[in-house]
Scaffold this motif. Structure first.
Motif, PDB file in Angstrom:
ATOM      1  N   ASN A 268      -5.331   2.726  -7.858  1.00 41.18           N
ATOM      2  CA  ASN A 268      -5.950   1.515  -8.399  1.00 41.18           C
ATOM      3  C   ASN A 268      -5.431   1.171  -9.783  1.00 41.18           C
ATOM      4  N   GLU A 269      -5.158   2.173 -10.605  1.00 36.69           N
ATOM      5  CA  GLU A 269      -4.632   1.918 -11.949  1.00 36.69           C
ATOM      6  C   GLU A 269      -3.226   1.333 -11.873  1.00 36.69           C
ATOM      7  N   ILE A 270      -2.407   1.832 -10.980  1.00 38.76           N
ATOM      8  CA  ILE A 270      -1.059   1.282 -10.800  1.00 38.76           C
ATOM      9  C   ILE A 270      -1.145  -0.157 -10.306  1.00 38.76           C
ATOM     10  N   ARG A 271      -2.070  -0.419  -9.380  1.00 37.86           N
ATOM     11  CA  ARG A 271      -2.265  -1.783  -8.882  1.00 37.86           C
ATOM     12  C   ARG A 271      -2.677  -2.722 -10.006  1.00 37.86           C
ATOM     13  N   ARG A 272      -3.608  -2.273 -10.859  1.00 37.35           N
ATOM     14  CA  ARG A 272      -4.050  -3.107 -11.989  1.00 37.35           C
ATOM     15  C   ARG A 272      -2.898  -3.400 -12.945  1.00 37.35           C
ATOM     16  N   LEU A 273      -2.135  -2.368 -13.290  1.00 33.36           N
ATOM     17  CA  LEU A 273      -1.021  -2.569 -14.212  1.00 33.36           C
ATOM     18  C   LEU A 273       0.039  -3.490 -13.617  1.00 33.36           C
ATOM     19  N   PHE A 274       0.329  -3.320 -12.342  1.00 27.56           N
ATOM     20  CA  PHE A 274       1.315  -4.186 -11.692  1.00 27.56           C
ATOM     21  C   PHE A 274       0.826  -5.636 -11.672  1.00 27.56           C
ATOM     22  N   THR A 275      -0.443  -5.830 -11.391  1.00 28.77           N
ATOM     23  CA  THR A 275      -1.013  -7.183 -11.384  1.00 28.77           C
ATOM     24  C   THR A 275      -0.921  -7.807 -12.767  1.00 28.77           C
ATOM     25  N   ARG A 276      -1.242  -7.033 -13.793  1.00 27.54           N
ATOM     26  CA  ARG A 276      -1.157  -7.542 -15.170  1.00 27.54           C
ATOM     27  C   ARG A 276       0.284  -7.838 -15.565  1.00 27.54           C
ATOM     28  N   MET A 277       1.219  -7.080 -15.008  1.00 28.02           N
ATOM     29  CA  MET A 277       2.618  -7.277 -15.357  1.00 28.02           C
ATOM     30  C   MET A 277       3.158  -8.587 -14.780  1.00 28.02           C
ATOM     31  N   ILE A 278       2.731  -8.948 -13.571  1.00 25.39           N
ATOM     32  CA  ILE A 278       3.316 -10.125 -12.928  1.00 25.39           C
ATOM     33  C   ILE A 278       2.519 -11.400 -13.165  1.00 25.39           C
TER      34      ILE A 278
ATOM     35  N   HIS B 218       0.833  -1.207   0.000  1.00 25.17           N
ATOM     36  CA  HIS B 218       0.000   0.000   0.000  1.00 25.17           C
ATOM     37  C   HIS B 218       0.867   1.256   0.000  1.00 25.17           C
ATOM     38  N   ALA B 219       1.911   1.262   0.810  1.00 21.07           N
ATOM     39  CA  ALA B 219       2.799   2.431   0.874  1.00 21.07           C
ATOM     40  C   ALA B 219       3.517   2.651  -0.452  1.00 21.07           C
ATOM     41  N   ILE B 220       3.991   1.589  -1.073  1.00 19.92           N
ATOM     42  CA  ILE B 220       4.700   1.711  -2.352  1.00 19.92           C
ATOM     43  C   ILE B 220       3.759   2.259  -3.426  1.00 19.92           C
ATOM     44  N   LEU B 221       2.545   1.707  -3.509  1.00 20.86           N
ATOM     45  CA  LEU B 221       1.589   2.178  -4.511  1.00 20.86           C
ATOM     46  C   LEU B 221       1.177   3.626  -4.262  1.00 20.86           C
ATOM     47  N   THR B 222       1.046   4.009  -3.005  1.00 20.52           N
ATOM     48  CA  THR B 222       0.678   5.387  -2.674  1.00 20.52           C
ATOM     49  C   THR B 222       1.778   6.364  -3.066  1.00 20.52           C
ATOM     50  N   VAL B 223       3.025   6.013  -2.811  1.00 20.02           N
ATOM     51  CA  VAL B 223       4.146   6.884  -3.179  1.00 20.02           C
ATOM     52  C   VAL B 223       4.245   7.023  -4.691  1.00 20.02           C
ATOM     53  N   ILE B 224       4.076   5.917  -5.423  1.00 18.46           N
ATOM     54  CA  ILE B 224       4.127   5.982  -6.886  1.00 18.46           C
ATOM     55  C   ILE B 224       3.017   6.884  -7.413  1.00 18.46           C
ATOM     56  N   ALA B 225       1.807   6.738  -6.879  1.00 17.01           N
ATOM     57  CA  ALA B 225       0.678   7.562  -7.324  1.00 17.01           C
ATOM     58  C   ALA B 225       0.909   9.041  -6.987  1.00 17.01           C
ATOM     59  N   ALA B 226       1.456   9.326  -5.821  1.00 14.37           N
ATOM     60  CA  ALA B 226       1.714  10.716  -5.438  1.00 14.37           C
ATOM     61  C   ALA B 226       2.768  11.346  -6.341  1.00 14.37           C
ATOM     62  N   ARG B 227       3.820  10.611  -6.654  1.00 14.68           N
ATOM     63  CA  ARG B 227       4.849  11.134  -7.559  1.00 14.68           C
ATOM     64  C   ARG B 227       4.286  11.364  -8.954  1.00 14.68           C
ATOM     65  N   GLU B 228       3.423  10.473  -9.385  1.00 11.97           N
ATOM     66  CA  GLU B 228       2.792  10.640 -10.699  1.00 11.97           C
ATOM     67  C   GLU B 228       1.931  11.902 -10.731  1.00 11.97           C
ATOM     68  N   ARG B 229       1.194  12.172  -9.668  1.00 11.25           N
ATOM     69  CA  ARG B 229       0.372  13.392  -9.606  1.00 11.25           C
ATOM     70  C   ARG B 229       1.237  14.642  -9.625  1.00 11.25           C
ATOM     71  N   GLU B 230       2.395  14.607  -8.955  1.00  8.77           N
ATOM     72  CA  GLU B 230       3.287  15.773  -8.910  1.00  8.77           C
ATOM     73  C   GLU B 230       3.868  16.108 -10.273  1.00  8.77           C
ATOM     74  N   ARG B 231       4.261  15.119 -11.027  1.00  5.30           N
ATOM     75  CA  ARG B 231       4.921  15.370 -12.306  1.00  5.30           C
ATOM     76  C   ARG B 231       3.962  15.352 -13.486  1.00  5.30           C
ATOM     77  N   HIS B 232       2.700  15.143 -13.248  1.00  3.64           N
ATOM     78  CA  HIS B 232       1.716  15.060 -14.321  1.00  3.64           C
ATOM     79  C   HIS B 232       1.370  16.451 -14.847  1.00  3.64           C
ATOM     80  N   THR B 233       1.556  16.653 -16.144  1.00  8.59           N
ATOM     81  CA  THR B 233       1.219  17.936 -16.762  1.00  8.59           C
ATOM     82  C   THR B 233       0.249  17.771 -17.925  1.00  8.59           C
ATOM     83  N   ASP B 234       0.000  16.545 -18.334  1.00  5.36           N
ATOM     84  CA  ASP B 234      -0.852  16.268 -19.485  1.00  5.36           C
ATOM     85  C   ASP B 234      -2.318  16.492 -19.141  1.00  5.36           C
TER      86      ASP B 234
END
Length: 119
Positions: free
Chosen positions: A67-77, A42-58
């Motif tokens: 949840n999207e990061i969790r889905r992609l990670f699940t599909r990856m493994i 949970h902590a890892i996914l939260t940090v990744i999502a927070a960093r994505e929000r900070e650098r997101h300009t699109d």
């Protein structure tokens, strides 16, 4: 005070999506290991999502969510019939659709509020 309940409910919901609600264990040590692993995920996914929000300009896509990061990670493994490129394309399409829906929602909501105040 009323707004804090929403934060608590959100935390419970995200905890359930990563397995915090299903510890099938019989001993305290097993439960402790399970909860520790889930909280780390949970902590890892939260940090990744927070960093994505900070650098997101699109403006065309919404930033990657927890949840999207969790889905992609699940599909990856997991071994699925579709490739990772398929899931990344699907995620991009979905996030683009969500951004359009969000824009339309705010535009429509703004029109409704403007109409109600002008009458």
């Amino acid at each position: 005070m009323a707004g804090t309940r929403w934060n608590v409910e959100t935390c419970f919901q995200t905890g359930k999506t990563i397995g915090l609600d299903e510890p099938q264990v019989r001993r305290w040590v097993s439960w402790y290991r399970h909860v520790t692993l889930v909280m780390l995920a949970h902590a890892i996914l939260t940090v990744i999502a927070a960093r994505e929000r900070e650098r997101h300009t699109d403006q065309i896509l919404i930033p990657l969510t927890f949840n999207e990061i969790r889905r992609l990670f699940t599909r990856m493994i997991t071994n699925t019939i579709h490739s990772l490129d398929h899931w990344l394309h699907w995620s991009t399409w979905r996030r683009r659709h969500q951004a359009r829906a969000k824009t339309s929602h705010y535009r429509r909501r703004g029109q409704l509020i403007h109409q109600s105040t002008s009458t």
